[in-house]
Design a protein around this motif. Structure first.
Motif, PDB file in Angstrom:
ATOM      1  N   GLU A   1      40.479  19.022  -0.911  1.00 17.85           N
ATOM      2  CA  GLU A   1      39.328  18.925  -0.420  1.00 17.85           C
ATOM      3  C   GLU A   1      38.934  17.533  -0.493  1.00 17.85           C
TER       4      GLU A   1
ATOM      5  N   PRO B   1      35.974  14.428   0.660  1.00 15.12           N
ATOM      6  CA  PRO B   1      34.376  13.890   1.232  1.00 15.12           C
ATOM      7  C   PRO B   1      34.351  13.313   2.297  1.00 15.12           C
TER       8      PRO B   1
ATOM      9  N   GLU C   1      31.940  18.352   2.828  1.00 10.32           N
ATOM     10  CA  GLU C   1      33.217  18.420   2.028  1.00 10.32           C
ATOM     11  C   GLU C   1      34.101  19.073   3.216  1.00 10.32           C
TER      12      GLU C   1
END
Length: 405
Positions: free
Chosen positions: A379, A381, A394
């Motif tokens: 994951e 940003p 995200e």
């Protein structure tokens, strides 16, 4: 006395003491008989006749002179003897390219694979090179295609050796073959891999391969560009590509591009062709050796190369800062995270990506670079400029599909 006729010496100052042409005779009338007298002198020839005689004499003299020169420089009886012309003795000084070819050519192989074309079976060919003593050979994925096996030849006119396809990576256009070293006549000659990040424009570039089905061939030039992008066989892009003007033609695919020390700086993959379907126009592209250093060990081990995937197409911004989202692929990580495409040139009606995983984005190429070392499932940003505000989204990265959507 009539005017003095012109001299045959066209570049001689006037007033010389030679008259090559005499005045024209006045002719002869009938005369009464007289006692025998010495025969009269032969009447002078016409100007035209004297010109021809003089030119013939000059030509004869030139012929003798040329014959003498021939004998001086070539000896014998001249060209009429039928003897072959002598060759200049010795060899030119050894060049760096001579040395590199002599040292590296034994590690470059001819690659041939069978291709099914409907009901017929054809053959495709290219080039490869040895990277270790275990029989590991690197070539292009587009040379191998979907074949599971190939055969390689280490010497011009030599026998073929069967090779197993250890793996292919269409996203980098690289493939790895394996041969049994015991099947190879002589010792394998691995080629060392250079750090392609250290390559500079103007560096020597030498390509060795089997263009157009010919025997092993060397061509040379320079590195003429860096950080180029080309399209991979699966439609995605390959970045950090090396551009060279060393002549590369069909059949060179998969062969090494070497530096002045005989180290591999790239794998020859594509050429730019003229718009009318012509051949090489002096622009060739090679996948960088640092990509080989990362991909080849995984393919050798039988692993599938998994790359992270975001699922957006982007374009530059007018001010050169960020990447405008032009398309969001359906059912992609970007779509699931809510990224929005834009139609306006400045991206003001959609998203402009300004940061990915903490890395500033100045252009479209930075987006792919930012996730290149990330694994699927991570994951990250993604910061976007959206309608005048900065928004952080995200995104869980996906696995790159087999082909570009």
């Amino acid at each position: 006395m009539p005017d003095k006729p012109p001299s045959l010496w066209t570049d001689r100052p006037g007033g010389g003491d030679h008259e090559w042409l005499a005045p024209a005779p006045t002719g002869y009338g009938a005369r009464p008989y007289r006692p025998p007298a010495p025969p009269p002198p032969e009447p002078p020839r016409s100007r035209r006749g004297l010109k021809l005689t003089a030119l013939a004499a000059v030509a004869l003299l030139l012929g003798f002179a040329l014959a003498g020169l021939w004998d001086t420089f070539f000896g014998g009886d001249g060209p009429a003897s039928g003897e072959p012309l002598p060759a200049a003795a010795g060899r030119p000084a050894e060049s760096r390219i001579n040395e590199i070819y002599a040292r590296a050519s034994g590690g470059v192989v001819f690659v041939q694979v069978a291709r099914n074309r409907g009901r017929t079976v054809g053959r495709a060919s290219g080039t490869g090179f040895v990277i270790d003593g275990d029989g590991t050979i690197v070539t292009n994925a587009h040379v191998i295609g979907g074949s599971r096996g190939a055969r390689v030849r280490f010497e011009d006119g030599g026998r073929f050796v069967d090779a197993r396809v250890a793996g292919t990576d269409p996203s980098s256009d690289l493939a790895v073959l394996r041969v049994d070293p015991d099947d190879v006549s002589g010792r394998l000659q691995p080629l060392p891999l250079a750090d392609s990040d250290a390559v500079q424009v103007g560096d020597t570039a030498i390509a060795i391969g089997f263009p157009l089905g010919l025997d092993r061939t060397a061509t040379a030039g320079i590195v003429s560009g860096l950080s180029r992008e080309i399209q991979a066989p699966n439609g995605f892009r390959i970045d950090e590509v090396i551009q060279t003007d060393a002549p590369i033609n069909p059949g060179n695919s998969g062969g090494p591009l070497l530096d002045a020390d005989g180290r591999v700086i790239g794998v020859n993959s594509q050429i730019a062709a003229s718009g009318n379907g012509g051949g090489n126009v002096g622009i060739g592209f090679a996948v960088p050796s640092n990509t080989v250093r990362t991909v080849a060990p995984q393919l050798k081990a039988g692993r599938t190369i998994e790359r992270s995937y975001l699922g957006v197409s982007t374009s530059p911004t007018p001010n050169g800062s960020g990447a405008v989202v032009r398309e969001v692929t359906g059912n992609s990580p970007a779509q699931r995270a809510g990224l929005r495409s834009a139609r306006r040139p400045d991206g003001s009606d959609g998203d402009v990506i300004v940061s990915v995983a903490g890395r500033a984005i100045t252009g479209p190429e930075d987006v792919a670079d930012a996730i290149e070392d990330r694994r699927p499932g991570e994951e990250v940003p993604v910061v976007v400029q959206r309608r005048g505000s900065r928004v952080t989204v995200e995104v869980e990265l996906g696995r790159r599909p087999a082909g570009s959507p």
